[in-house]
Design an enzyme around this catalytic site. Sequence first.
Site, PDB file in Angstrom:
ATOM      1  N   GLU A  66       6.223  -6.107   0.039  1.00 43.52           N
ATOM      2  CA  GLU A  66       4.872  -5.515  -0.280  1.00 43.52           C
ATOM      3  C   GLU A  66       4.876  -4.962  -1.757  1.00 43.52           C
ATOM      4  OE1 GLU A  66       1.774  -2.648   2.079  1.00 43.52           O
ATOM      5  OE2 GLU A  66       3.702  -2.323   2.349  1.00 43.52           O
ATOM      6  N   LYS A 124      -4.162  -7.327   4.604  1.00 38.99           N
ATOM      7  CA  LYS A 124      -3.376  -6.440   5.611  1.00 38.99           C
ATOM      8  C   LYS A 124      -4.517  -5.720   6.593  1.00 38.99           C
ATOM      9  CE  LYS A 124      -0.536  -2.336   5.097  1.00 38.99           C
ATOM     10  NZ  LYS A 124       0.198  -1.198   4.305  1.00 38.99           N
ATOM     11  N   CYS A 181       3.875  -4.712   6.480  1.00 38.07           N
ATOM     12  CA  CYS A 181       4.079  -2.992   6.647  1.00 38.07           C
ATOM     13  C   CYS A 181       3.596  -2.318   7.758  1.00 38.07           C
ATOM     14  CB  CYS A 181       3.932  -2.452   5.326  1.00 38.07           C
ATOM     15  SG  CYS A 181       4.752  -0.765   4.982  1.00 38.07           S
TER      16      CYS A 181
END
Length: 282
Positions: A45, A120, A161
Site C-alpha cells: 500500500e 479500497k 490493508c
Amino acid sequence: MTEATPTVAVVQLNGRGDWAANRAAVEPLIAAAAEGGASVVVLPENLLAMPADPRELVGMARLDTPGAVDDLVAWAGKHDIWLVAGTLPFVPDDPAETDRVFSRSLVIDSTGRIVAHYDKIHLFDVVLPDGESYRESATFVAGDRPVVVDTPAGRLGMATCFDLRFPELFTHLAAAGADWFCLPSAFTRATGQAHWEVLVRARAIENSCWLVAAAQVGRHADGRETFGHSLIVDPWGRVLADAGETADVVRLARLEYPWLRGLRERFPVRRLHRPEVFSDGR
C-alpha cells in the site's frame, strides 16, 4: 489456465516521501521476483509515496501517479511479470470530489496492460489505544466494488490493508471463485503487533485461499512507523513466507493447486457455508 504450482512474490518496502525515491527501490525488487520465477508480484500500500502529510497524496495523484503508472507498466513488460501494483492515489471522475482521491490497486499483466483495478472499500478512521489517530476518509474516497480477476497464479480476490478486518469481503471474494487474495498494506506497528498475523491467517483459513500480504515497514516521513512482516499464508493457515522487519526485500512461495483441490474436497468449508440462514431478506 493456471499452472499446477505457480510462484508468487511479496514485496516489503520502507516507503519514502515521493515516487522519485521509491522507484529506485521498487524496480530491483520486481526484477528479483521475476528472476526467482514469480508469475505475479504483490506490492505494498502507498506505493507511490509515504509523505510527511497524507494530504500531499491529493496533489501527487495529478502530478506523480501518471508517471508511476507508466513506470509500472513498463516494468511489467520488461520483466515479463504480472504486478499487483500496491495502491496509488487516483483522481475520481466525480467533479464534486476535488480534495480527495481513491486508494487504487492496479493489476497489470506481463504485456503492460491494466486488466483490473480495485479501490479500497474500508477506510482507516480510528484512534489507537495510545492516542495515535488516523482519518483516511479525509484524504480518500471509499470504493464500493469488490474485484476478482484471473491471473497466472489463479483467480485473485483483491483487498487492501484495513479491509482485512472485514471478513464478509473475503467471503464474497471466495464465493466469486477466488483462490488467493492480495493485501497491499501499511499496518501501524501498534495494530500489527496485536493483530496482523492472526487476521491474515484467519482470512486464509476461513476461505480456503492463499493470502499474499505486502506491507510497508519502518519509520516514514510523517514520523509514524509501520509493522512490516509481509506474509504469504496458505489455506491451512501456514506461514510460507515472512519478511520480518527487513526493508526493501522480496519473498516468494509456491501455490500448490493439486494440494488445494484435495484440501477443499476433504475439508469443504466453502461448500458447507450457509449464508441464507443469516440473511435478513434485504
